[in-house]
Design an enzyme around this catalytic site. Sequence first.
Site, PDB file in Angstrom:
ATOM      1  N   THR A  70     -41.313  24.066 -10.658  1.00 13.16           N
ATOM      2  CA  THR A  70     -41.517  22.668 -10.272  1.00 13.16           C
ATOM      3  C   THR A  70     -41.652  21.933 -11.598  1.00 13.16           C
ATOM      4  O   THR A  70     -42.188  22.496 -12.570  1.00 13.16           O
ATOM      5  CB  THR A  70     -42.790  22.456  -9.416  1.00 13.16           C
ATOM      6  N   HIS A  71     -41.134  20.726 -11.665  1.00 14.43           N
ATOM      7  CA  HIS A  71     -41.101  19.963 -12.935  1.00 14.43           C
ATOM      8  C   HIS A  71     -40.372  20.741 -14.032  1.00 14.43           C
ATOM      9  O   HIS A  71     -40.656  20.546 -15.213  1.00 14.43           O
ATOM     10  CB  HIS A  71     -42.508  19.607 -13.430  1.00 14.43           C
TER      11      HIS A  71
ATOM     12  N   SER B 230       0.829  -1.209   0.000  1.00 17.00           N
ATOM     13  CA  SER B 230       0.000   0.000   0.000  1.00 17.00           C
ATOM     14  C   SER B 230       0.863   1.259   0.000  1.00 17.00           C
ATOM     15  O   SER B 230       0.341   2.372  -0.053  1.00 17.00           O
ATOM     16  CB  SER B 230      -0.951   0.008   1.207  1.00 17.00           C
TER      17      SER B 230
ATOM     18  N   TYR C 251      -9.232  -7.559  12.041  1.00 18.43           N
ATOM     19  CA  TYR C 251      -8.621  -6.988  10.844  1.00 18.43           C
ATOM     20  C   TYR C 251      -8.504  -8.023   9.727  1.00 18.43           C
ATOM     21  O   TYR C 251      -8.206  -9.189   9.953  1.00 18.43           O
ATOM     22  CB  TYR C 251      -7.219  -6.440  11.174  1.00 18.43           C
TER      23      TYR C 251
ATOM     24  N   ASN D  70      -2.225  -3.044  13.090  1.00 18.99           N
ATOM     25  CA  ASN D  70      -3.688  -2.952  13.021  1.00 18.99           C
ATOM     26  C   ASN D  70      -4.235  -1.777  13.826  1.00 18.99           C
ATOM     27  O   ASN D  70      -5.104  -1.038  13.347  1.00 18.99           O
ATOM     28  CB  ASN D  70      -4.322  -4.265  13.466  1.00 18.99           C
TER      29      ASN D  70
ATOM     30  N   GLU E 141     -20.149  21.074 -15.047  1.00 21.15           N
ATOM     31  CA  GLU E 141     -20.394  19.728 -15.602  1.00 21.15           C
ATOM     32  C   GLU E 141     -19.495  18.682 -14.954  1.00 21.15           C
ATOM     33  O   GLU E 141     -19.930  17.564 -14.646  1.00 21.15           O
ATOM     34  CB  GLU E 141     -20.144  19.728 -17.115  1.00 21.15           C
TER      35      GLU E 141
ATOM     36  N   LYS F 134     -18.807  29.415 -28.471  1.00 23.87           N
ATOM     37  CA  LYS F 134     -19.187  28.683 -27.264  1.00 23.87           C
ATOM     38  C   LYS F 134     -18.478  29.162 -26.002  1.00 23.87           C
ATOM     39  O   LYS F 134     -17.304  29.486 -26.034  1.00 23.87           O
ATOM     40  CB  LYS F 134     -18.898  27.181 -27.443  1.00 23.87           C
TER      41      LYS F 134
ATOM     42  N   SER G 148     -14.898  26.024 -27.042  1.00 20.86           N
ATOM     43  CA  SER G 148     -14.999  24.821 -27.873  1.00 20.86           C
ATOM     44  C   SER G 148     -13.851  24.856 -28.873  1.00 20.86           C
ATOM     45  O   SER G 148     -13.447  25.920 -29.331  1.00 20.86           O
ATOM     46  CB  SER G 148     -16.345  24.831 -28.596  1.00 20.86           C
TER      47      SER G 148
ATOM     48  N   GLN H  59      -7.400  -2.649   3.632  1.00 22.35           N
ATOM     49  CA  GLN H  59      -6.428  -1.728   3.023  1.00 22.35           C
ATOM     50  C   GLN H  59      -7.051  -0.978   1.839  1.00 22.35           C
ATOM     51  O   GLN H  59      -6.597   0.089   1.454  1.00 22.35           O
ATOM     52  CB  GLN H  59      -5.210  -2.533   2.568  1.00 22.35           C
TER      53      GLN H  59
ATOM     54  N   LYS I 258      -8.325   3.013   1.525  1.00 22.64           N
ATOM     55  CA  LYS I 258      -7.546   4.250   1.420  1.00 22.64           C
ATOM     56  C   LYS I 258      -7.716   5.039   0.126  1.00 22.64           C
ATOM     57  O   LYS I 258      -8.033   6.224   0.141  1.00 22.64           O
ATOM     58  CB  LYS I 258      -6.070   3.955   1.652  1.00 22.64           C
TER      59      LYS I 258
ATOM     60  N   ASN J 222     -18.502  27.351 -22.434  1.00 21.60           N
ATOM     61  CA  ASN J 222     -19.062  26.151 -21.810  1.00 21.60           C
ATOM     62  C   ASN J 222     -18.859  26.111 -20.294  1.00 21.60           C
ATOM     63  O   ASN J 222     -17.805  26.501 -19.796  1.00 21.60           O
ATOM     64  CB  ASN J 222     -18.419  24.901 -22.424  1.00 21.60           C
TER      65      ASN J 222
HETATM   66  N1  ARG Z   1      -1.241  -1.461   4.953  1.00 17.15           N
HETATM   67  C1  ARG Z   1      -2.150  -2.037   5.885  1.00 17.15           C
HETATM   68  C2  ARG Z   1      -3.543  -1.419   5.714  1.00 17.15           C
HETATM   69  O1  ARG Z   1      -3.629  -0.376   5.186  1.00 17.15           O
HETATM   70  C3  ARG Z   1      -1.682  -1.764   7.271  1.00 17.15           C
HETATM   71  C4  ARG Z   1      -2.135  -2.784   8.265  1.00 17.15           C
HETATM   72  C5  ARG Z   1      -1.475  -4.051   7.991  1.00 17.15           C
HETATM   73  N2  ARG Z   1      -1.793  -5.050   8.955  1.00 17.15           N
HETATM   74  C6  ARG Z   1      -1.576  -6.334   8.709  1.00 17.15           C
HETATM   75  N3  ARG Z   1      -1.888  -7.159   9.636  1.00 17.15           N
HETATM   76  N4  ARG Z   1      -1.089  -6.752   7.572  1.00 17.15           N
HETATM   77  O2  ARG Z   1      -4.539  -1.995   6.090  1.00 17.15           O
END
Ligand code: ARG
Length: 456
Positions: free
Chosen positions: A154-155, A22, A316, A109, A289, A282, A276, A321, A324, A284
Amino acid sequence: MSNIRGRFSKPADKLAAQYTASLPFDRRLYRQDIVGSIAHVKMLAKQDIITQDEAQAIIGGLEAIRGEIEKGKFKFASEQEDIHMAIESRLIEKVGEVGRKLHTARSRNDQVALDMRLFMKEAISDTFTGIRGLQKALLDLAEANKGVVMPGYTHLQVAQPILLAHHLLAYFEMLQRDYERFSDCLKRVFVMPLGSGALAGVAYEVDREFLAKELGFSRVSQNSLDVVADRDFILEYEAAASICMMHLSRLAEEIVLWSSAEFGFIELDDAYATGSSIMPQKKNPDVAELARGKTGRVYGNLMALLTTMKGLPLAYNRDMQEDKEGLFDTVDTLESTLAVFAGMIKTVKVNGDNARIALERGYVLATDVADYLVKKGAAFRTAHEIVGKLVNYAAGKGKTLAGLDMKEYKKFSTLFGADVRSITIETSLAARDVVGGTAPRQVKKALAVAWRIIGK
Ligand code: ARG
């Protein structure tokens, strides 16, 4: 180097390592990770789990690493799994053996749970700033165009006259609810997970309250399994962000409509419009959008994480992961949309004349004429029917209601008197003098309340 492969007889397969890493995206958490580690080390020393000298050496090393990252001198090595391992490895490289004590009484964790909560605290505070900025831009635009009337729809059919300021204040309200949703979410972010270890709690005399205070959290988590497996606070942010983007997308749609030649109620500043490549005339509304378009990915991030979480046994699991990238994308999308909208709204030019012309086209006073008959004694349903026929008649003649003469009015009801002519857009507005209504008196009050909320 820290090494967590003690029990294995060979290194990870290159592709498998890449697949599970990660670091390419969680490096964004380096500040939170270092702040969390420093607090953890202070606590370990306070509790005599490590010595003060050891703590100082580790803290010095962590601060130096922060400096390296900020100066772009840190080597994010591809063999590191995540930001936690990358920082710990570098720490051991820098300060030697003592660095190997950092991870005492901690697991990645509870560490990652902490980092995400610290990240979320900042993200919500930035979101607050973004919402307030757009709210202010809306209020400034409303103030600057206090007298502008426009059709309410409305509508998407012309319905009744309203003040532009009233319409803008509707978005102020939506954003205010968004603000409240984020601040509610924050209450559940302010929970300190360290001390939970991998899942069962740690076998050291840690001081969790000290950590909470040190890190600015209001309480410590009450169940170690829960807090290392909980991503509700991220889902809540993503849900609140989805609703907020839905609001911005509706505003975007109105900006697209209003800036079209057919409506012509507003003109976007050149700085917020695009041309454009083929049609020179144009102008825009691409910013609006794209905001409408980006709403899709924010919803998508919410659905993705809900789906990721739904089948996971406690506690966990590595699946988590996946929280993120979606969260980072949602935070970035929402914050940039709020900021660019504030700029766009601040610079928009309102064309009040066009809004009034649109108003006069649409038999917009029909409800007021029905209300007039009610005041003269007719039942509302009857009045509604009479005015319906009157409008149908006028439309057939290509006339407005004001263009009909008294004889024509009387054909539809003897209750009509000459005073029906005193019904105007202004009397229609002024009549809606209820709390939350569009009467100028009410809108003025609503503006004052709104300014007070955002603290002018
Ligand atoms: N990179 C992991 C995550 O974002 C960190 C936690 C990892 N824990 C583990 N037991 N492998 O979740």
